[in-house]
Design an enzyme around this catalytic site. Structure first.
Site, PDB file in Angstrom:
ATOM      1  N   GLU A 117      44.301  40.481  40.227  1.00 28.89           N
ATOM      2  CA  GLU A 117      42.617  38.982  39.810  1.00 28.89           C
ATOM      3  C   GLU A 117      42.600  38.778  41.027  1.00 28.89           C
ATOM      4  O   GLU A 117      41.173  38.036  41.494  1.00 28.89           O
ATOM      5  CB  GLU A 117      43.320  38.321  38.933  1.00 28.89           C
ATOM      6  N   TYR A 118      42.883  39.271  42.107  1.00 26.79           N
ATOM      7  CA  TYR A 118      42.748  38.483  43.669  1.00 26.79           C
ATOM      8  C   TYR A 118      41.703  39.521  44.294  1.00 26.79           C
ATOM      9  O   TYR A 118      41.582  39.245  45.440  1.00 26.79           O
ATOM     10  CB  TYR A 118      43.973  38.061  44.573  1.00 26.79           C
TER      11      TYR A 118
END
Length: 189
Positions: A117-118
């Site tokens: 998710e980064y």
């Protein structure tokens, strides 16, 4: 069964983004519609794009994985026949339409967010590509299993989904030519 009951929403999301099959929502409403906002106002009052609703597509393969594991763990053939096979086939269809064959002879999945998710807008994210390939192969396994053990059910389901041998062969080609991590120049996964 929640995922089966939200299959129409997943189909609508895939179609709305120009693909086939079922792309499950990252944040889902009761009917399966995507509820992730496209943007938010940050603490500095600037508009921040929220890409996870569009790019965290691995959720569809994750759902397929759960379906396959549940069926294997329980032997619940009724679930497979009434819901699971359709989920597997429609998520497999999504990935086969999502991956694009390019000049290098490989199918690529571009512009996704992996499970970390980064990292946004990643091409050929290792997890996403591995799971997409896995999902397509399990969808093909489900089709073969239904044909062999429950041919009448396969005939009805394939007819309702408009799914034929030509499309299944195309899925196999996508799975076999999917770009893998070792081949990827983009190490930002």
């Amino acid at each position: 069964m929640y995922r089966f009951h939200t299959l129409a929403g997943a189909r609508a999301k895939a179609a709305g983004m120009g693909w086939r099959g079922a792309l499950y929502a990252w944040e889902s409403a009761g009917k399966g519609g995507e509820m992730t906002p496209e943007q938010v106002i940050g603490p500095d009052r600037k508009v921040v794009a929220v890409l996870c609703g569009r790019q965290e597509q691995h959720i569809s393969a994750d759902v397929a994985y759960a379906v396959w594991q549940y069926w294997h763990a329980t032997g619940d053939d009724d679930f497979l026949l009434e819901a699971g096979a359709e989920i597997l086939l429609e998520t497999g269809r999504f990935w086969a339409s999502r991956a694009r064959l390019e000049a290098d002879g490989h199918c690529h999945i571009r512009g996704v967010i992996g499970p970390d998710e980064y990292h946004e807008d990643i091409d050929d994210n290792a997890y996403t590509n591995v799971m997409a390939r896995w999902n397509i192969r399990r969808a093909l396994d489900a089709a073969a299993l239904l044909r062999e053990r429950w041919p009448a059910r396969w005939t009805v389901l394939a007819s309702r989904l408009g799914l034929g041998d030509t499309e299944l062969e195309q899925w196999l080609n996508v799975a076999e030519t999917m770009k893998n991590r070792a081949q990827s120049k983009n190490r930002d996964v």
